[in-house]
Every structure is written in C-alpha cells, then in structure tokens.
Scaffold this active site. Structure first.
Site, PDB file in Angstrom:
ATOM      1  N   LYS A  28      14.919 -49.016 -81.372  1.00 12.62           N
ATOM      2  CA  LYS A  28      13.954 -49.845 -80.665  1.00 12.62           C
ATOM      3  C   LYS A  28      13.274 -50.733 -81.691  1.00 12.62           C
ATOM      4  O   LYS A  28      12.904 -50.269 -82.776  1.00 12.62           O
ATOM      5  CB  LYS A  28      12.908 -48.986 -79.954  1.00 12.62           C
ATOM      6  N   GLU A  55       7.401 -54.513 -86.368  1.00 10.04           N
ATOM      7  CA  GLU A  55       8.756 -55.010 -86.559  1.00 10.04           C
ATOM      8  C   GLU A  55       9.330 -54.574 -87.910  1.00 10.04           C
ATOM      9  O   GLU A  55       8.595 -54.369 -88.875  1.00 10.04           O
ATOM     10  CB  GLU A  55       8.769 -56.538 -86.482  1.00 10.04           C
ATOM     11  N   ASN A  56      10.654 -54.430 -87.938  1.00  5.40           N
ATOM     12  CA  ASN A  56      11.393 -54.152 -89.170  1.00  5.40           C
ATOM     13  C   ASN A  56      10.990 -52.840 -89.824  1.00  5.40           C
ATOM     14  O   ASN A  56      11.129 -52.663 -91.039  1.00  5.40           O
ATOM     15  CB  ASN A  56      11.234 -55.313 -90.166  1.00  5.40           C
ATOM     16  N   ARG A  57      10.478 -51.934 -89.026  1.00  9.17           N
ATOM     17  CA  ARG A  57      10.043 -50.614 -89.491  1.00  9.17           C
ATOM     18  C   ARG A  57       8.897 -50.694 -90.508  1.00  9.17           C
ATOM     19  O   ARG A  57       8.629 -49.742 -91.233  1.00  9.17           O
ATOM     20  CB  ARG A  57      11.214 -49.813 -90.099  1.00  9.17           C
ATOM     21  N   LEU A  58       8.199 -51.835 -90.535  1.00 10.45           N
ATOM     22  CA  LEU A  58       7.045 -51.984 -91.424  1.00 10.45           C
ATOM     23  C   LEU A  58       5.779 -51.648 -90.636  1.00 10.45           C
ATOM     24  O   LEU A  58       4.936 -52.492 -90.351  1.00 10.45           O
ATOM     25  CB  LEU A  58       6.994 -53.411 -91.991  1.00 10.45           C
TER      26      LEU A  58
END
Length: 222
Positions: free
Chosen positions: A16, A198-201
């Site tokens: 996700k 977003e972007n696992r950040l």
C-alpha cells in the site's frame, strides 16, 4: 478448487502506498494522552474504525519469552491506559513477574499506529467493581465461567459452567465481582505516534517521560 485458489498469495507483493498527511512536531499536543485523545476521536468518530479501542498487549514472562494478544482499552487519562482481565491469565501472570508492557493500536485504515511502552499496575478493587457493574450481564457471568488461559476438556464444559452461573444469577440479579478478575493501568514511559507516508518515509514522533513529570519529543527515522 479454482485456479485462483491454487495460486498461493505472496505477502511480499502486497503493498500500500500511503499518501496521508504528515505529522509535525508543532502539531502535537502537550502530553501524549492529549495527543492520543485527538487520534482516538478521529479513529472512532471520523474514520469509524471497528473497535478503535482494540489494542495488542505484549508481555514477557520472567524468562523473557514474549506473548501478545488483542485486548480492549476501557479507560485512559493522564495516569495511564486501563484494561481488564482475569488475574490468573497468562498476561496477568507475566505482569506479576515482569510489569513492563507494550500496547499497540493498529489503526491501519488511517495509516496510523500508536505504541505505548510502560509499567502495568493493578487497579484498585473499588475501581474494578465500578467498571464491572457497567458490563453486560452475560459478560459478568463470563468473567466467572472462564478460567482464562487454562486448558479445558471441551467447549461443552465451558458452556455448562456458564449455564450454571446463569441459573444462579438470572438477569436482573447482581453478580459479585470475581476476586480473580480486575484491571491493569499502564503508566506510559514512551508513546510513539506513527503516521504512514509515501515511499515508506513515515513520521514517527515519540513522547519520552522525564523524571520531573514532563515530556520530551523525539523523531525516529522510519
């Protein structure tokens, strides 16, 4: 079996992409309980999550072996987070040997988590009794019928125990508070608020208790 059923699901391919708004230090409340109250209200009243008070309670026994289970939060204030259980259960036995506990609120639809780490202490009997009186009649009987975490021969034995109690304390009759049942209050030492980005950040802001009773806030790398 269909072709679709024959294909195993690949958890590594399940992704996700979180696009939720971030969490900044200057947006936080003065205390973690105030911040929790904000997010809890949003989870319950705005996102309408199913059982937003459901939390994963993780304990460890005297040998350090961990165990986890889902429990319902029943109260929270500046003194801590309260849940109720059988004092003979595995979690209660763990806490008797090792009072350090972790609570995790997994609010996945909102891409949020709250993680509480602290020390659990039993609530007083008056507080326990006051809460017990608010439970539905069947739940009061269930607290007596279940010897939580112990091995039982069959479901039939559990149902028979409940039926016996239901006959002894019919609807409308007061059920005594079990002496082996009560609450734990978790006094937080750290409370992490995790917001998916977003972007696992992701944003991870943690309140850390100071000795003078104040809180400092730290940002953790995702």
């Amino acid at each position: 079996m269909t072709d679709r059923d024959a294909v195993p699901l690949d958890p590594a391919a399940m992704r996700k992409h979180y696009r939720a708004e971030g969490l900044a230090e200057n947006d936080l409340a003065a205390t973690p309980v105030e911040q929790f109250a904000r997010w809890f209200k949003q989870a319950a009243s705005e996102a309408h999550l199913f059982e937003p008070n459901a939390m994963i309670v993780s304990t460890a026994d005297a040998d350090g072996r961990p165990s986890s289970r889902t429990v319902l939060l029943k109260q929270f204030d500046e003194q801590g987070f309260v849940f109720y259980t059988n004092y003979d259960s595995r979690k209660a036995r763990d806490l008797a040997d090792n009072p350090y506990v972790s609570l995790l609120f997994p609010w996945h639809p909102m891409a949020r988590q709250v993680i509480v780490s602290g020390v659990a202490r039993r609530t007083g009997r008056d507080e326990t009794a006051a809460y017990f009186r608010t439970r539905p009649h069947g739940s009061q009987l269930g607290a007596w019928a279940s010897t939580q975490s112990s091995v039982i021969p069959s479901r039939a034995e559990l149902d028979a125990s409940y039926a016996e109690l239901a006959a002894r304390y019919p609807e409308g009759e007061q059920v005594p508070v079990p002496p082996h049942w009560g609450g734990f209050r978790v006094a937080p030492q750290t409370v992490e608020f995790w917001q998916g980005r977003e972007n696992r950040l992701h944003d991870r802001l943690v309140y850390v208790a100071e000795q003078d009773g104040s809180w400092r806030v730290e940002r953790l790398s995702p």
